[in-house]
Motif scaffolding. Structure first.
Motif, PDB file in Angstrom:
ATOM      1  N   PRO A  61       0.857  -1.186   0.000  1.00  0.00           N
ATOM      2  CA  PRO A  61       0.000   0.000   0.000  1.00  0.00           C
ATOM      3  C   PRO A  61       0.886   1.226   0.000  1.00  0.00           C
ATOM      4  O   PRO A  61       1.948   1.230   0.642  1.00  0.00           O
ATOM      5  N   VAL A  62       0.507   2.266  -0.738  1.00  0.00           N
ATOM      6  CA  VAL A  62       1.337   3.467  -0.790  1.00  0.00           C
ATOM      7  C   VAL A  62       0.610   4.647  -0.157  1.00  0.00           C
ATOM      8  O   VAL A  62      -0.607   4.803  -0.299  1.00  0.00           O
ATOM      9  N   PHE A  63       1.375   5.440   0.554  1.00  0.00           N
ATOM     10  CA  PHE A  63       0.859   6.608   1.281  1.00  0.00           C
ATOM     11  C   PHE A  63       1.521   7.840   0.671  1.00  0.00           C
ATOM     12  O   PHE A  63       2.642   8.181   1.011  1.00  0.00           O
ATOM     13  N   PRO A  64       0.852   8.531  -0.271  1.00  0.00           N
ATOM     14  CA  PRO A  64       1.439   9.729  -0.882  1.00  0.00           C
ATOM     15  C   PRO A  64       1.451  10.911   0.093  1.00  0.00           C
ATOM     16  O   PRO A  64       0.396  11.326   0.575  1.00  0.00           O
ATOM     17  N   LEU A  65       2.638  11.422   0.363  1.00  0.00           N
ATOM     18  CA  LEU A  65       2.786  12.575   1.248  1.00  0.00           C
ATOM     19  C   LEU A  65       3.678  13.609   0.576  1.00  0.00           C
ATOM     20  O   LEU A  65       4.847  13.340   0.307  1.00  0.00           O
ATOM     21  N   SER A  66       3.134  14.786   0.318  1.00  0.00           N
ATOM     22  CA  SER A  66       3.873  15.827  -0.374  1.00  0.00           C
ATOM     23  C   SER A  66       4.928  16.455   0.522  1.00  0.00           C
ATOM     24  O   SER A  66       4.674  16.755   1.695  1.00  0.00           O
ATOM     25  N   ASN A  67       6.131  16.640  -0.026  1.00  0.00           N
ATOM     26  CA  ASN A  67       7.245  17.254   0.689  1.00  0.00           C
ATOM     27  C   ASN A  67       7.616  16.472   1.941  1.00  0.00           C
ATOM     28  O   ASN A  67       7.996  17.032   2.959  1.00  0.00           O
ATOM     29  N   PHE A  68       7.483  15.168   1.847  1.00  0.00           N
ATOM     30  CA  PHE A  68       7.773  14.302   2.992  1.00  0.00           C
ATOM     31  C   PHE A  68       8.440  13.031   2.499  1.00  0.00           C
ATOM     32  O   PHE A  68       7.912  12.342   1.628  1.00  0.00           O
ATOM     33  N   ILE A  69       9.628  12.737   3.034  1.00  0.00           N
ATOM     34  CA  ILE A  69      10.335  11.511   2.687  1.00  0.00           C
ATOM     35  C   ILE A  69      10.829  10.842   3.950  1.00  0.00           C
ATOM     36  O   ILE A  69      10.976  11.483   4.996  1.00  0.00           O
ATOM     37  N   ILE A  70      11.067   9.533   3.862  1.00  0.00           N
ATOM     38  CA  ILE A  70      11.758   8.826   4.937  1.00  0.00           C
ATOM     39  C   ILE A  70      12.883   8.018   4.309  1.00  0.00           C
ATOM     40  O   ILE A  70      12.866   7.720   3.114  1.00  0.00           O
ATOM     41  N   PHE A  71      13.878   7.697   5.122  1.00  0.00           N
ATOM     42  CA  PHE A  71      15.005   6.888   4.692  1.00  0.00           C
ATOM     43  C   PHE A  71      15.080   5.632   5.547  1.00  0.00           C
ATOM     44  O   PHE A  71      14.515   5.580   6.651  1.00  0.00           O
ATOM     45  N   PRO A  72      15.786   4.614   5.066  1.00  0.00           N
ATOM     46  CA  PRO A  72      16.026   3.441   5.900  1.00  0.00           C
ATOM     47  C   PRO A  72      16.681   3.828   7.226  1.00  0.00           C
ATOM     48  O   PRO A  72      17.491   4.751   7.282  1.00  0.00           O
ATOM     49  N   ASN A  73      16.282   3.143   8.280  1.00  0.00           N
ATOM     50  CA  ASN A  73      16.829   3.328   9.629  1.00  0.00           C
ATOM     51  C   ASN A  73      16.408   4.637  10.291  1.00  0.00           C
ATOM     52  O   ASN A  73      16.955   5.011  11.322  1.00  0.00           O
ATOM     53  N   THR A  74      15.460   5.358   9.693  1.00  0.00           N
ATOM     54  CA  THR A  74      14.890   6.528  10.355  1.00  0.00           C
ATOM     55  C   THR A  74      13.480   6.185  10.829  1.00  0.00           C
ATOM     56  O   THR A  74      12.854   5.260  10.317  1.00  0.00           O
ATOM     57  N   SER A  75      13.000   6.924  11.809  1.00  0.00           N
ATOM     58  CA  SER A  75      11.657   6.702  12.350  1.00  0.00           C
ATOM     59  C   SER A  75      10.874   8.000  12.300  1.00  0.00           C
ATOM     60  O   SER A  75      11.414   9.069  12.603  1.00  0.00           O
ATOM     61  N   VAL A  76       9.600   7.900  11.928  1.00  0.00           N
ATOM     62  CA  VAL A  76       8.750   9.083  11.857  1.00  0.00           C
ATOM     63  C   VAL A  76       7.390   8.786  12.493  1.00  0.00           C
ATOM     64  O   VAL A  76       6.851   7.695  12.329  1.00  0.00           O
ATOM     65  N   PRO A  77       6.839   9.762  13.226  1.00  0.00           N
ATOM     66  CA  PRO A  77       5.476   9.608  13.752  1.00  0.00           C
ATOM     67  C   PRO A  77       4.476  10.101  12.709  1.00  0.00           C
ATOM     68  O   PRO A  77       4.726  11.081  12.011  1.00  0.00           O
ATOM     69  N   LEU A  78       3.357   9.415  12.580  1.00  0.00           N
ATOM     70  CA  LEU A  78       2.321   9.810  11.640  1.00  0.00           C
ATOM     71  C   LEU A  78       0.968   9.826  12.335  1.00  0.00           C
ATOM     72  O   LEU A  78       0.640   8.929  13.118  1.00  0.00           O
ATOM     73  N   ASN A  79       0.198  10.870  12.022  1.00  0.00           N
ATOM     74  CA  ASN A  79      -1.149  11.033  12.563  1.00  0.00           C
ATOM     75  C   ASN A  79      -2.134  10.696  11.445  1.00  0.00           C
ATOM     76  O   ASN A  79      -2.267  11.435  10.481  1.00  0.00           O
ATOM     77  N   ILE A  80      -2.808   9.572  11.546  1.00  0.00           N
ATOM     78  CA  ILE A  80      -3.678   9.072  10.485  1.00  0.00           C
ATOM     79  C   ILE A  80      -5.137   9.370  10.826  1.00  0.00           C
ATOM     80  O   ILE A  80      -5.625   8.951  11.876  1.00  0.00           O
ATOM     81  N   PHE A  81      -5.813  10.081   9.916  1.00  0.00           N
ATOM     82  CA  PHE A  81      -7.210  10.431  10.194  1.00  0.00           C
ATOM     83  C   PHE A  81      -8.133  10.292   8.992  1.00  0.00           C
ATOM     84  O   PHE A  81      -9.348  10.177   9.148  1.00  0.00           O
ATOM     85  N   GLU A  82      -7.591  10.300   7.754  1.00  0.00           N
ATOM     86  CA  GLU A  82      -8.448  10.140   6.586  1.00  0.00           C
ATOM     87  C   GLU A  82      -8.937   8.696   6.483  1.00  0.00           C
ATOM     88  O   GLU A  82      -8.170   7.760   6.726  1.00  0.00           O
TER      89      GLU A  82
END
Length: 215
Positions: free
Chosen positions: A12-33
């Protein structure tokens, strides 16, 4: 090498504009849609993998075209709020290339993908080619840029990280354009990414931090 990682042929793909992640990094996401709540539900029932990818400025507004390269992440923490939102932590694993978009009956989008060009993401062998002394120009000028843009970042904690995580975190967090971040994401080696990052920072410095495109 992350030997326990099983390469899926679709995600599944989550399109996010001006947002990238790299391997070994962690990001918090707020999912509401609703579509992405469904995506997380389905992912939690399976391998917990989600592909972060940037949308292009072309295509339908509700279904924009996607850049070919993104990064797959694994949900490592999941919480549901009282108002029905999902708060998740996504850990980057490996970049991928979209081969084709799949038709489905879901609210969210799925793609057939390939990891072939980015298998080196599963090890950090190229991190030895870059030293922290190489980041002096980037650090000094990004601190000025972040301050001008009103961004806050804990520089002391950043300097305690490994060199690869530091470069990737700066690539992710810096207030660059969508196109510039995509260039950083698609750059294969850490040494090359460091060079591109320095070139982008130089452009902002020369243009008095008003330029928003990669020259």
């Amino acid at each position: 090498m992350k030997k326990d990682f099983k390469f899926p042929d679709k995600i599944p793909v989550f399109p996010l504009s001006n947002f990238i992640i790299f391997p070994n990094t962690s990001v918090p996401l707020n999912i509401f849609e609703p579509r992405y709540l469904e995506m997380v539900d389905d992912s939690m029932k399976g391998n917990k993998l989600i592909g972060i990818v940037q949308p292009k400025k072309t295509g339908d507004l509700k279904k924009p075209n996607l850049y070919e390269v993104g990064c797959v992440g694994k949900i490592t923490n999941f919480d549901k709020t009282k108002d029905g939102r999902y708060l998740i932590i996504l850990n980057g694993i490996c970049r991928y290339k979209i081969v084709d978009e799949l038709k489905n009956d879901k609210l969210y989008r799925e793609c057939k993908i390939s990891f072939d060009n980015y298998l080196n993401d599963l090890n950090n062998q190229d991190s030895e080619k870059v030293k922290f002394s190489d980041l002096k120009f980037i650090f000094n000028n990004l601190k000025i840029l972040f301050r001008k843009q009103g961004y806050l970042i804990n520089w002391k904690d950043l300097e305690k990280q490994s060199i690869d995580l530091t470069i990737n975190t700066l690539s992710m967090a810096s207030p660059f354009s969508l196109e510039e971040k995509q260039v950083l994401l698609e750059t294969n080696t850490l040494a090359d990414r460091n060079k591109i990052l320095e070139e982008i920072v130089k452009t902002y410095t020369i243009d008095n931090f008003e330029n928003t495109t990669l020259q």
